[in-house]
Design an enzyme around this catalytic site. Structure first.
Site, PDB file in Angstrom:
ATOM      1  N   ARG A   1       0.803  -1.219   0.000  1.00 10.90           N
ATOM      2  CA  ARG A   1       0.000   0.000   0.000  1.00 10.90           C
ATOM      3  C   ARG A   1       0.842   1.278   0.000  1.00 10.90           C
ATOM      4  O   ARG A   1       0.482   2.284  -0.562  1.00 10.90           O
ATOM      5  CB  ARG A   1      -0.888  -0.013   1.240  1.00 10.90           C
ATOM      6  CG  ARG A   1      -2.221   0.611   1.012  1.00 10.90           C
ATOM      7  CD  ARG A   1      -3.172   0.218   2.051  1.00 10.90           C
ATOM      8  NE  ARG A   1      -2.524   0.185   3.364  1.00 10.90           N
ATOM      9  CZ  ARG A   1      -3.168   0.247   4.514  1.00 10.90           C
ATOM     10  NH1 ARG A   1      -4.465   0.342   4.516  1.00 10.90           N
ATOM     11  NH2 ARG A   1      -2.542   0.195   5.654  1.00 10.90           N
TER      12      ARG A   1
ATOM     13  N   LYS B   1      -1.944 -19.074   5.380  1.00 14.10           N
ATOM     14  CA  LYS B   1      -2.813 -19.289   6.525  1.00 14.10           C
ATOM     15  C   LYS B   1      -2.741 -18.072   7.441  1.00 14.10           C
ATOM     16  O   LYS B   1      -1.732 -17.364   7.358  1.00 14.10           O
ATOM     17  CB  LYS B   1      -2.436 -20.578   7.254  1.00 14.10           C
ATOM     18  CG  LYS B   1      -1.091 -20.505   7.995  1.00 14.10           C
ATOM     19  CD  LYS B   1      -0.974 -21.557   9.027  1.00 14.10           C
ATOM     20  CE  LYS B   1      -1.516 -21.126  10.354  1.00 14.10           C
ATOM     21  NZ  LYS B   1      -0.626 -20.310  11.189  1.00 14.10           N
TER      22      LYS B   1
ATOM     23  N   ASP C   1       0.095 -24.572   3.872  1.00 12.33           N
ATOM     24  CA  ASP C   1       0.397 -24.917   5.255  1.00 12.33           C
ATOM     25  C   ASP C   1       1.882 -25.239   5.212  1.00 12.33           C
ATOM     26  O   ASP C   1       2.269 -26.279   4.671  1.00 12.33           O
ATOM     27  CB  ASP C   1      -0.398 -26.143   5.706  1.00 12.33           C
ATOM     28  CG  ASP C   1      -0.106 -26.457   7.155  1.00 12.33           C
ATOM     29  OD1 ASP C   1       1.070 -26.373   7.546  1.00 12.33           O
ATOM     30  OD2 ASP C   1      -1.039 -26.772   7.899  1.00 12.33           O
ATOM     31  N   HIS C   2       2.716 -24.341   5.731  1.00 14.20           N
ATOM     32  CA  HIS C   2       4.144 -24.513   5.444  1.00 14.20           C
ATOM     33  C   HIS C   2       4.724 -25.796   6.044  1.00 14.20           C
ATOM     34  O   HIS C   2       5.772 -26.253   5.625  1.00 14.20           O
ATOM     35  CB  HIS C   2       4.956 -23.269   5.841  1.00 14.20           C
ATOM     36  CG  HIS C   2       5.224 -23.126   7.303  1.00 14.20           C
ATOM     37  ND1 HIS C   2       4.336 -22.577   8.172  1.00 14.20           N
ATOM     38  CD2 HIS C   2       6.295 -23.472   8.053  1.00 14.20           C
ATOM     39  CE1 HIS C   2       4.852 -22.575   9.388  1.00 14.20           C
ATOM     40  NE2 HIS C   2       6.048 -23.122   9.353  1.00 14.20           N
TER      41      HIS C   2
ATOM     42  N   LYS D   1       7.950 -28.942   4.825  1.00 14.83           N
ATOM     43  CA  LYS D   1       9.137 -29.296   5.611  1.00 14.83           C
ATOM     44  C   LYS D   1       9.649 -30.652   5.159  1.00 14.83           C
ATOM     45  O   LYS D   1       8.874 -31.588   4.998  1.00 14.83           O
ATOM     46  CB  LYS D   1       8.807 -29.328   7.111  1.00 14.83           C
ATOM     47  CG  LYS D   1       8.595 -27.943   7.706  1.00 14.83           C
ATOM     48  CD  LYS D   1       8.418 -28.041   9.210  1.00 14.83           C
ATOM     49  CE  LYS D   1       8.012 -26.713   9.813  1.00 14.83           C
ATOM     50  NZ  LYS D   1       9.129 -25.821  10.134  1.00 14.83           N
TER      51      LYS D   1
ATOM     52  N   GLU E   1       7.421 -24.510  20.895  1.00 21.50           N
ATOM     53  CA  GLU E   1       8.230 -23.342  20.511  1.00 21.50           C
ATOM     54  C   GLU E   1       8.751 -22.690  21.775  1.00 21.50           C
ATOM     55  O   GLU E   1       8.058 -22.668  22.797  1.00 21.50           O
ATOM     56  CB  GLU E   1       7.371 -22.335  19.750  1.00 21.50           C
ATOM     57  CG  GLU E   1       6.817 -22.875  18.456  1.00 21.50           C
ATOM     58  CD  GLU E   1       6.044 -21.791  17.708  1.00 21.50           C
ATOM     59  OE1 GLU E   1       6.680 -21.023  16.986  1.00 21.50           O
ATOM     60  OE2 GLU E   1       4.814 -21.721  17.869  1.00 21.50           O
TER      61      GLU E   1
ATOM     62  N   ASP F   1      -4.247 -21.196  15.528  1.00 21.51           N
ATOM     63  CA  ASP F   1      -2.979 -20.850  14.876  1.00 21.51           C
ATOM     64  C   ASP F   1      -2.165 -22.094  14.512  1.00 21.51           C
ATOM     65  O   ASP F   1      -1.465 -22.091  13.500  1.00 21.51           O
ATOM     66  CB  ASP F   1      -2.170 -19.945  15.830  1.00 21.51           C
ATOM     67  CG  ASP F   1      -0.874 -19.431  15.201  1.00 21.51           C
ATOM     68  OD1 ASP F   1      -0.922 -18.989  14.035  1.00 21.51           O
ATOM     69  OD2 ASP F   1       0.177 -19.480  15.866  1.00 21.51           O
TER      70      ASP F   1
ATOM     71  N   HIS G   1      -1.293 -26.997  11.124  1.00 19.94           N
ATOM     72  CA  HIS G   1      -0.060 -27.796  11.169  1.00 19.94           C
ATOM     73  C   HIS G   1      -0.261 -29.151  11.858  1.00 19.94           C
ATOM     74  O   HIS G   1       0.125 -30.194  11.336  1.00 19.94           O
ATOM     75  CB  HIS G   1       1.051 -27.039  11.892  1.00 19.94           C
ATOM     76  CG  HIS G   1       1.304 -25.664  11.337  1.00 19.94           C
ATOM     77  ND1 HIS G   1       1.198 -25.373  10.005  1.00 19.94           N
ATOM     78  CD2 HIS G   1       1.661 -24.498  11.937  1.00 19.94           C
ATOM     79  CE1 HIS G   1       1.484 -24.090   9.799  1.00 19.94           C
ATOM     80  NE2 HIS G   1       1.765 -23.538  10.965  1.00 19.94           N
TER      81      HIS G   1
ATOM     82  N   LYS H   1       3.671 -21.885  23.003  1.00 20.37           N
ATOM     83  CA  LYS H   1       4.755 -20.909  22.894  1.00 20.37           C
ATOM     84  C   LYS H   1       5.441 -20.797  24.249  1.00 20.37           C
ATOM     85  O   LYS H   1       4.856 -21.120  25.278  1.00 20.37           O
ATOM     86  CB  LYS H   1       4.190 -19.558  22.479  1.00 20.37           C
ATOM     87  CG  LYS H   1       3.437 -19.649  21.141  1.00 20.37           C
ATOM     88  CD  LYS H   1       3.667 -18.459  20.282  1.00 20.37           C
ATOM     89  CE  LYS H   1       2.986 -18.587  18.944  1.00 20.37           C
ATOM     90  NZ  LYS H   1       3.834 -19.106  17.889  1.00 20.37           N
TER      91      LYS H   1
HETATM   92  C1  BG6 Z   1       2.960 -20.361  12.016  1.00 24.72           C
HETATM   93  C2  BG6 Z   1       2.262 -19.846  13.239  1.00 24.72           C
HETATM   94  O1  BG6 Z   1       2.036 -20.903  11.111  1.00 24.72           O
HETATM   95  O2  BG6 Z   1       3.886 -21.379  12.402  1.00 24.72           O
HETATM   96  C3  BG6 Z   1       3.267 -19.290  14.224  1.00 24.72           C
HETATM   97  O3  BG6 Z   1       1.362 -18.820  12.854  1.00 24.72           O
HETATM   98  C4  BG6 Z   1       4.321 -20.336  14.543  1.00 24.72           C
HETATM   99  O4  BG6 Z   1       2.631 -18.868  15.416  1.00 24.72           O
HETATM  100  C5  BG6 Z   1       4.912 -20.924  13.261  1.00 24.72           C
HETATM  101  O5  BG6 Z   1       5.331 -19.716  15.306  1.00 24.72           O
HETATM  102  C6  BG6 Z   1       5.811 -22.112  13.585  1.00 24.72           C
HETATM  103  O6  BG6 Z   1       6.478 -22.508  12.426  1.00 24.72           O
HETATM  104  P1  BG6 Z   1       7.872 -23.274  12.491  1.00 24.72           P
HETATM  105  O7  BG6 Z   1       8.190 -23.572  11.068  1.00 24.72           O
HETATM  106  O8  BG6 Z   1       8.837 -22.316  13.129  1.00 24.72           O
HETATM  107  O9  BG6 Z   1       7.643 -24.493  13.324  1.00 24.72           O
END
Ligand code: BG6
Length: 490
Positions: free
Chosen positions: A50, A149, A178-179, A183, A217, A236, A241, A340
């Site tokens: 923006r 996401k 969904d990353h 992995k 985490e 989240d 995940h 977390k």
């Molecule tokens: C994200 C969440 O999708 O994944 C975050 O929104 C989280 O809150 C993160 O920290 C964790 O990803 P990774 O790859 O570090 O395990």
């Protein structure tokens, strides 16, 4: 290392192109793939956002971000001077579609290329951006759209987004990220299960006592506190995940790696999840929130302190027991936890096999412990199988568990590519197998919505846990009640 094939010439348009995700994850991932020679000289990356920004300012901010986000030694001046030529910046407001002249001009004349719009923005803009692309005539046959996401915050908002985007793109052009699916070790779960004949006969209720999924985490919510408050760990992390991990772990063998073969099996798992009602929520779920403490020797603030004293019942930790109601898994508990500010960052799946039916070692010094298969997802990716062995010595039978340990990093000796490198390449290649199909996202939300309703009905409170611990005591009690315990390595 697997062969690195080039991709067809593309134009990649990143909305939210100056944001955290683009700077920290997408551009470093693209830099790596480019450095490995997978992009044609004509391929371009166009960042849209923006604010007003000159090309020089934009390039300076990308350079600074690559220097700080790439692993040490990976930034290379010579490569940067070629990578920067691909990059450009255009100003565009997601909502003001009649002011997208700069975007239209940037793409004009290249309608024959693969054209990817990556929406690294808040989900409430997804529908508007998709509509803007269509309204400006920017959707071509070779267009793809990538949605980050979270896809909504419940099933109805997810449906709204899916409908709005679905009005502008066909389902096979939509890539919902969904990353975790990018992995390496998550994909290795497929290799472990389906490229070895050893495990399949044991991958079922007759051999497995229970399964534990941990995604821990050590970082707090930090700068994302505004987004995170009111969202929480269930939406989240679990909705996406963890449930994706459960699906890959528990699904039936797909007939191939074809996009729909795998996704058809995953959706069956989601549809077999036993709903969690208010009574189940009380008994089988735990919500936690971190308070001040110490993580790896550093004093850290609590969640409420990060909210500047505002009150909040958002959970930063969740543990739950789920059941999959089908022939393979009936009666096998799956325990999930994520949070977390836990003791350390680690993600793993631990499979506990059943006890031996009868012990023939009456004088053993130690009990015969059940076999454990530990699939370490991060860090220190690998697989460990613990088996009972006899301690050497002429006396009786002193038994103890020993482990067969495979560290992927040691075995393959290469850098593990970031998940986004893999996923961006799959988008550019046009392979949606590692992305979530509409029905999967909605089925996952339906199950999660049930838990949230259960929490509301049961007025389920968040329990405090000290930063640097393994979550609230109720998390251990969840397993303790079933005569089990988390297998954690302190
Ligand atoms: C994200 C969440 O999708 O994944 C975050 O929104 C989280 O809150 C993160 O920290 C964790 O990803 P990774 O790859 O570090 O395990």
């Amino acid at each position: 290392m697997a062969e690195l094939l080039p991709v067809d010439t593309f134009d990649l348009l990143i909305f939210g192109g100056t944001g955290d995700l683009a700077m920290r994850k997408l551009l470093p991932a693209l830099y790596h793939r480019d450095r490995d020679g997978q992009f044609s000289p004509e391929s371009r990356i166009i960042s849209a956002s923006r604010g007003a920004m000159s090309q020089d300012e934009y390039l300076a901010s990308v350079e600074a971000s690559l220097r700080s986000n790439l692993p040490e030694g990976d930034f290379d001046d010579a490569h940067w001077s070629s990578f920067r030529k691909r990059l450009s910046y255009v100003q565009a407001d997601a909502i003001q579609h009649d002011q997208w002249g700069a975007v239209v001009n940037a793409l004009a004349g290249h309608e024959d290329r693969v054209r990817v719009a990556y929406l690294a923005t808040a989900p409430n803009l997804f529908g508007a951006i998709a509509t803007g692309l269509k309204a400006n005539g920017l959707v071509t046959e070779k267009s793809r759209i990538v949605l980050e996401k979270p896809l909504g915050r419940d099933v109805s908002s997810a449906r709204e987004i899916n409908n709005a985007v679905g009005d502008c793109f066909n389902e096979n052009q939509i890539y919902r990220i969904d990353h975790y699916l990018g992995k390496e070790t998550v994909q290795n779960l497929l290799a472990l299960r389906f490229a070895n004949s050893l495990f399949e006969p044991l991958w079922r209720r007759s051999a497995i006592d229970h399964v534990q999924f941990t995604v821990a985490e050590n970082l707090g919510v930090g700068g994302r506190v505004g987004f995170y408050d009111g969202v929480g760990a269930l939406r989240d992390m679990v909705q996406n995940h963890l449930l994706q991990l459960v699906c890959l772990f528990a699904m039936e063998p797909p007939s191939s790696l074809d996009q729909n073969a795998v996704r058809d099996e995953k959706i069956k798992v989601l549809r077999s999840l036993k709903p969690i009602t208010a009574d189940d929520a009380r008994a089988n779920t735990v919500r936690g929130q971190y308070t001040a403490g110490a993580v790896e020797g550093h004093t850290v603030a609590g969640f409420l302190d990060e909210l500047d004293g505002k009150d909040s019942s958002t959970e930063t930790f969740v543990a739950l027991k789920l059941e999959i109601e089908n022939w393979r898994w009936s009666g096998v508990p799956f325990y999930l936890r994520t949070g977390k500010r836990l003791k350390n960052k680690h993600s793993e799946i631990v499979v506990q096999f059943q006890d031996v039916p009868h012990s023939i070692f009456p004088e053993q010094k130690f009990n015969v412990s059940p076999n454990l298969l530990r699939i370490r997802l991060q860090p220190d990716e690998g697989v460990q199988l613990s088996v009972m062995a006899k301690e050497p010595g002429p006396g009786g039978f002193d038994l103890r568990p020993v482990s067969l340990d495979l560290s992927f990093a040691e075995t393959f000796g290469i850098r593990y590519p970031d998940a986004y490198e893999r996923l961006l390449m799959e988008v550019l290649r046009g392979n949606p197998a590692l992305f979530m199909r509409r029905d999967e996202v909605e089925a996952a939300w339906e199950w999660i919505d049930g838990i949230i309703e259960g929490w509301q009905e049961a007025k389920q409170k968040v329990e405090s846990y000290v930063s640097g611990s393994w979550g609230p005591p109720a998390s251990s009690m969840l397993l303790d009640r079933d005569g089990r315990a988390w297998h954690q390595e302190d």
